[in-house]
Design an enzyme around this catalytic site. Structure first.
Site, PDB file in Angstrom:
ATOM      1  CG  ASP A 265       6.214 143.662 -16.846  1.00 51.08           C
ATOM      2  OD1 ASP A 265       5.782 143.818 -15.688  1.00 51.08           O
ATOM      3  OD2 ASP A 265       7.422 143.655 -17.126  1.00 51.08           O
TER       4      ASP A 265
ATOM      5  CD  GLU B 184       8.718 149.574 -16.976  1.00 54.12           C
ATOM      6  OE1 GLU B 184       8.169 148.471 -16.825  1.00 54.12           O
ATOM      7  OE2 GLU B 184       9.316 150.165 -16.049  1.00 54.12           O
TER       8      GLU B 184
ATOM      9  CD  GLU C  99       6.226 139.172 -14.441  1.00 54.83           C
ATOM     10  OE1 GLU C  99       6.813 138.144 -14.873  1.00 54.83           O
ATOM     11  OE2 GLU C  99       5.778 139.245 -13.280  1.00 54.83           O
TER      12      GLU C  99
ATOM     13  CG  HIS D  90       9.118 140.007  -6.576  1.00 52.42           C
ATOM     14  ND1 HIS D  90       8.332 139.819  -7.680  1.00 52.42           N
ATOM     15  CD2 HIS D  90       9.857 141.085  -6.841  1.00 52.42           C
ATOM     16  CE1 HIS D  90       8.596 140.766  -8.566  1.00 52.42           C
ATOM     17  NE2 HIS D  90       9.519 141.537  -8.085  1.00 52.42           N
TER      18      HIS D  90
ATOM     19  NE  ARG E 221       3.012 135.149 -10.486  1.00 52.49           N
ATOM     20  CZ  ARG E 221       1.973 134.518  -9.946  1.00 52.49           C
ATOM     21  NH1 ARG E 221       1.852 133.213 -10.077  1.00 52.49           N
ATOM     22  NH2 ARG E 221       1.052 135.175  -9.291  1.00 52.49           N
TER      23      ARG E 221
ATOM     24  CG  HIS F  50       6.916 140.308  -2.614  1.00 53.40           C
ATOM     25  ND1 HIS F  50       5.643 139.780  -2.692  1.00 53.40           N
ATOM     26  CD2 HIS F  50       7.030 141.180  -3.645  1.00 53.40           C
ATOM     27  CE1 HIS F  50       5.016 140.313  -3.735  1.00 53.40           C
ATOM     28  NE2 HIS F  50       5.831 141.170  -4.332  1.00 53.40           N
TER      29      HIS F  50
HETATM   30  C1  UD1 Z   1       3.326 140.718  -9.222  1.00 61.40           C
HETATM   31  C2  UD1 Z   1       3.540 140.973 -10.712  1.00 61.40           C
HETATM   32  C3  UD1 Z   1       5.020 141.192 -10.990  1.00 61.40           C
HETATM   33  C4  UD1 Z   1       5.573 142.304 -10.123  1.00 61.40           C
HETATM   34  C5  UD1 Z   1       5.267 142.037  -8.669  1.00 61.40           C
HETATM   35  C6  UD1 Z   1       5.686 143.229  -7.874  1.00 61.40           C
HETATM   36  C7  UD1 Z   1       2.036 139.802 -12.223  1.00 61.40           C
HETATM   37  C8  UD1 Z   1       1.834 138.627 -13.074  1.00 61.40           C
HETATM   38  N1  UD1 Z   1       3.146 139.811 -11.480  1.00 61.40           N
HETATM   39  O1  UD1 Z   1       4.000 139.542  -8.824  1.00 61.40           O
HETATM   40  O2  UD1 Z   1       5.210 141.532 -12.353  1.00 61.40           O
HETATM   41  O3  UD1 Z   1       6.965 142.359 -10.315  1.00 61.40           O
HETATM   42  O4  UD1 Z   1       3.860 141.819  -8.483  1.00 61.40           O
HETATM   43  O5  UD1 Z   1       5.832 142.969  -6.524  1.00 61.40           O
HETATM   44  O6  UD1 Z   1       1.211 140.691 -12.221  1.00 61.40           O
HETATM   45  N2  UD1 Z   1       0.234 139.909  -1.451  1.00 61.40           N
HETATM   46  C9  UD1 Z   1      -0.296 140.431  -0.290  1.00 61.40           C
HETATM   47  N3  UD1 Z   1      -0.224 141.785  -0.092  1.00 61.40           N
HETATM   48  C10 UD1 Z   1       0.345 142.640  -0.984  1.00 61.40           C
HETATM   49  C11 UD1 Z   1       0.895 142.090  -2.167  1.00 61.40           C
HETATM   50  C12 UD1 Z   1       0.818 140.720  -2.381  1.00 61.40           C
HETATM   51  O7  UD1 Z   1      -0.812 139.702   0.538  1.00 61.40           O
HETATM   52  O8  UD1 Z   1       0.360 143.857  -0.757  1.00 61.40           O
HETATM   53  C13 UD1 Z   1       0.112 138.455  -1.735  1.00 61.40           C
HETATM   54  C14 UD1 Z   1      -1.103 138.165  -2.654  1.00 61.40           C
HETATM   55  O9  UD1 Z   1      -2.213 137.779  -1.969  1.00 61.40           O
HETATM   56  C15 UD1 Z   1      -0.627 137.074  -3.574  1.00 61.40           C
HETATM   57  C16 UD1 Z   1       0.882 137.090  -3.429  1.00 61.40           C
HETATM   58  O10 UD1 Z   1       1.235 138.029  -2.466  1.00 61.40           O
HETATM   59  O11 UD1 Z   1      -1.182 135.829  -3.299  1.00 61.40           O
HETATM   60  C17 UD1 Z   1       1.527 137.417  -4.746  1.00 61.40           C
HETATM   61  O12 UD1 Z   1       1.007 138.632  -5.321  1.00 61.40           O
HETATM   62  P1  UD1 Z   1       0.918 138.757  -6.914  1.00 61.40           P
HETATM   63  O13 UD1 Z   1       0.556 140.137  -7.330  1.00 61.40           O
HETATM   64  O14 UD1 Z   1       0.046 137.656  -7.422  1.00 61.40           O
HETATM   65  O15 UD1 Z   1       2.475 138.537  -7.215  1.00 61.40           O
HETATM   66  P2  UD1 Z   1       3.282 138.159  -8.491  1.00 61.40           P
HETATM   67  O16 UD1 Z   1       2.386 137.775  -9.616  1.00 61.40           O
HETATM   68  O17 UD1 Z   1       4.341 137.213  -8.097  1.00 61.40           O
HETATM   69  N1  UDP Z   2      10.410 148.856  -3.129  1.00 66.74           N
HETATM   70  C1  UDP Z   2       9.856 149.497  -2.008  1.00 66.74           C
HETATM   71  N2  UDP Z   2       9.925 148.854  -0.799  1.00 66.74           N
HETATM   72  C2  UDP Z   2      10.505 147.638  -0.631  1.00 66.74           C
HETATM   73  C3  UDP Z   2      11.056 146.992  -1.778  1.00 66.74           C
HETATM   74  C4  UDP Z   2      10.983 147.627  -3.005  1.00 66.74           C
HETATM   75  O1  UDP Z   2       9.324 150.602  -2.123  1.00 66.74           O
HETATM   76  O2  UDP Z   2      10.541 147.132   0.489  1.00 66.74           O
HETATM   77  C5  UDP Z   2      10.312 149.515  -4.442  1.00 66.74           C
HETATM   78  C6  UDP Z   2      11.584 149.618  -5.246  1.00 66.74           C
HETATM   79  O3  UDP Z   2      12.296 150.793  -4.939  1.00 66.74           O
HETATM   80  C7  UDP Z   2      11.061 149.606  -6.672  1.00 66.74           C
HETATM   81  C8  UDP Z   2       9.805 148.761  -6.593  1.00 66.74           C
HETATM   82  O4  UDP Z   2       9.454 148.712  -5.223  1.00 66.74           O
HETATM   83  O5  UDP Z   2      10.684 150.902  -7.112  1.00 66.74           O
HETATM   84  C9  UDP Z   2      10.046 147.406  -7.148  1.00 66.74           C
HETATM   85  O6  UDP Z   2       8.951 146.577  -6.865  1.00 66.74           O
HETATM   86  P1  UDP Z   2       9.031 145.004  -7.031  1.00 66.74           P
HETATM   87  O7  UDP Z   2      10.432 144.560  -6.873  1.00 66.74           O
HETATM   88  O8  UDP Z   2       7.987 144.448  -6.130  1.00 66.74           O
HETATM   89  O9  UDP Z   2       8.524 144.794  -8.523  1.00 66.74           O
HETATM   90  P2  UDP Z   2       9.255 144.830  -9.960  1.00 66.74           P
HETATM   91  O10 UDP Z   2       9.929 146.141 -10.099  1.00 66.74           O
HETATM   92  O11 UDP Z   2      10.174 143.658 -10.022  1.00 66.74           O
HETATM   93  O12 UDP Z   2       8.111 144.657 -10.916  1.00 66.74           O
END
Ligand code: UD1
Ligand code: UDP
Length: 382
Positions: free
Chosen positions: A96, A118, A132, A209, A211, A242
Site C-alpha cells: 500500500d 498483500e 495507505e 514511523h 505518518r 527510521h
Molecule cells: C513509507 C510508506 C509506508 C511504509 C514506510 C516503510 C508511503 C506513502 N508510505 O513511509 O507505507 O510503511 O515507507 O518504512 O509510501 N528516507 C531516507 N532513506 C531511506 C528511507 C527514507 O532518507 O532509506 C527519508 C526520505 O528521504 C523521506 C523520508 O525518509 O523524506 C520518508 O520516506 P517515505 O518513503 O516518504 O516515508 P513514508 O511515506 O512515511
Molecule cells: N525492519 C528491519 N530493520 C529495522 C526495522 C524493521 O529490517 O531496523 C523490518 C521489519 O522486520 C519488517 C519491516 O522492516 O519486515 C517493516 O518495515 P516498516 O516498519 O518500515 O514498514 P511497514 O511494515 O510499517 O510498512
C-alpha cells in the site's frame, strides 16, 4: 516465457517481494525484470543486498523530506517509458505504499495487467493509516489478480465486489522471508547490541514511523519511553530509528542521556529478526512487525487506534494501544509487572503465513496466464 516486472520502492516491500523475486528467478517459465523506484535508498538497498537481488532498473526518485505527490509523480514518470520499452506481461506490486500505487497506475494506463501482493487489507478508515488505506483501495480497482494473505483479506475484497475467481489466498510473503532469514545466525554490527544480547537484560524493542503518528503523538511516545527507561532501569529499550528526519526529530530528543536506551540505524533484516527474537516486548506502529513478532511468540503493543491486520489481535498476541503517553507507559508496565498478562500475550501464532506464499503466488500467476493451476489456498488449518 512470461516477462514479469516487480515494482517496489520501500523497505517493507523489498522484504515481502524478495521471496517472489527469488521464486521467479528460479522458475524457467518466468523472466523477472526487477524495477525499484528508490522511494527509500539505504533501507531499500539493505534488503536487496541481503537477499542478493540486483535490480534491473532503479528510478532513484528519493528526495529529502519528500512529499506524497512528489513521490507519486516521479514514480509514474519514471515508469512511463520503461513500461513501453520492456512491455512486461504483468507487473507485480506489493502492499500500500506510493511506490505500489504508482506502479499499479502506470501499468494500468499502459495496458499491462497488475498483480497485487498483500491485497485486501482494510482498516476501514480512509485516514488511518494515511495514505495507505486509500492506496490499497485504489490499487484494488486496477488489479487483475489479487493475492490476499488471509481469508479475511479475501472477504474484504469480495465484499467490495471483486470476483472470487480473481483472488488467491497465499499467506503473507513476509513469513517466507522471515523463515528464510531466521535460519541465518547473524552477528550484530553495532557493538551495543551484541553487549545487550550478552547482558541477559530484558529488551524492549520499539519501532515507529507512521505518518499519522508524526509530530506531537510521536513526541509523547518519546516521553513515554524515557519514563519507562527510568521506571525499569534493568531493562533495555532498543529503537532502530527510521531514516525519516521527521521521525527522528520527534522521538530522539526525549531519549538522550538514558544509559538503558539504545538507538541504532535501521538494522539489516537478519539483525532485526534476531533482535525481535531476543526481545521481551515489541512496541511498534509498523505493519510488517505486527505480522512477524506474533510468529516469534512476542507480545506486540501497536501504537495505532485501528489495524488492517486483525488476525493476531484476535489471537491475543497483538493489542492496539494508540499513542497516548500515559497509556503507552501503563500498557508496557503491565507486561513487565504482571506475569499472567505477559503469558497470555506471548503465544506463538502464525495467522499470516506458512512459508509457501511465494509458491502460491507463482501458481496463481500461471493460472492467470493459462499455463498452470493454483495451489490450495492458505488457511491457518493448513
Ligand atoms: C513509507 C510508506 C509506508 C511504509 C514506510 C516503510 C508511503 C506513502 N508510505 O513511509 O507505507 O510503511 O515507507 O518504512 O509510501 N528516507 C531516507 N532513506 C531511506 C528511507 C527514507 O532518507 O532509506 C527519508 C526520505 O528521504 C523521506 C523520508 O525518509 O523524506 C520518508 O520516506 P517515505 O518513503 O516518504 O516515508 P513514508 O511515506 O512515511
Ligand atoms: N525492519 C528491519 N530493520 C529495522 C526495522 C524493521 O529490517 O531496523 C523490518 C521489519 O522486520 C519488517 C519491516 O522492516 O519486515 C517493516 O518495515 P516498516 O516498519 O518500515 O514498514 P511497514 O511494515 O510499517 O510498512
Amino acid at each position: 516465457m512470461k516477462k514479469i516486472m516487480p515494482i517496489y520502492g520501500t523497505r517493507p516491500e523489498a522484504i515481502k517481494m524478495a521471496p517472489i523475486i527469488k521464486a521467479l528467478q528460479e522458475a524457467d517459465d518466468f523472466q523477472p525484470v526487477v524495477t525499484v523506484t528508490g522511494q527509500h535508498r539505504e533501507m531499500l538497498d539493505q534488503v536487496n543486498e541481503l537477499f542478493q537481488i540486483t535490480p534491473d532498473y532503479d528510478l532513484n526518485i528519493i528526495q529529502p523530506r519528500q512529499t506524497l505527490n512528489g513521490v507519486l509523480t516521479r514514480t509514474v514518470n519514471g515508469l512511463d517509458e520503461l513500461l513501453v520499452k520492456e512491455k512486461p506481461d504483468a507487473v507485480i506490486v506489493q502492499g500500500d505504499t506510493t511506490a505500489a500505487l504508482g506502479g499499479a497506475i502506470a501499468a494500468f494506463y499502459a495496458g499491462i495487467s497488475v498483480i497485487h501482493v498483500e491485497a485486501g487489507l482494510r482498516s476501514f478508515n480512509l485516514f488511518s493509516p494515511f495514505p495507505e488505506e486509500a492506496n490499497r483501495k485504489m490499487i484494488s480497482q486496477v488489479t487483475s489478480l489479487h493475492l490476499a494473505p488471509t481469508v479475511g483479506s479475501k472477504a474484504n475484497l469480495t465484499r467490495e465486489g471483486v470476483d472470487s475467481k480473481d483472488i488467491a489466498v497465499t499467506g503473507n510473503t513476509v513469513i517466507d522471508a522471515l523463515l528464510d532469514v531466521a535460519q541465518q545466525d547473524v552477528p550484530f554490527a553495532d557493538k551495543a547490541l551484541e553487549e545487550a544480547a550478552a547482558s541477559g537484560r530484558d529488551i524492549h524493542l520499539v519501532t515507529t514511523h507512521r505518518r499519522e503518528n508524526q509530530g506531537s503523538a510521536m513526541e509523547g511516545v518519546g516521553r513515554a519511553l524515557a519514563r519507562l527507561a527510568e521506571r525499569y532501569p534493568n531493562t533495555l529499550i532498543v529503537l532502530p530509528a527510521h531514516r525519516n528526519p521527521v521521525v527522528r526529530e520527534a522521538i530522539l530528543p526525549s531519549l538522550e542521556g538514558h544509559e538503558n536506551v539504545i538507538v541504532t540505524e535501521p538494522l539489516p533484516y537478519g539483525e532485526f529478526t534476531r533482535l525481535m527474537n531476543l526481545s521481551k516486548v515489541v512496541l511498534t506502529d509498523s505493519g510488517g512487525v505486527q505480522e512477524e513478532a506474533p510468529s516469534l511468540g512476542k507480545p506486540v503493543l501497536v501504537m495505532r487506534e485501528n489495524t488492517e491486520r486483525p488476525e493476531a489481535v484476535e489471537a491475543g498476541t497483538v493489542r492496539l494501544i494508540g499513542t497516548d503517553e500515559e497509556r503507552v507507559v501503563q500498557e508496557v508496565s503491565e507486561l513487565f509487572d504482571d506475569a499472567a498478562a505477559y503469558e497470555s500475550m506471548s503465544n506463538a501464532v502464525n495467522p499470516y503465513g506458512d512459508g509457501q506464499a511465494a509458491s502460491r503466488t507463482l501458481a496463481a500467476m500461471r493460472e492467470l496466464f493459462g499455463t498452470g493451476s493454483r495451489m490450495p489456498d492458505f488457511s491457518t488449518g493448513n
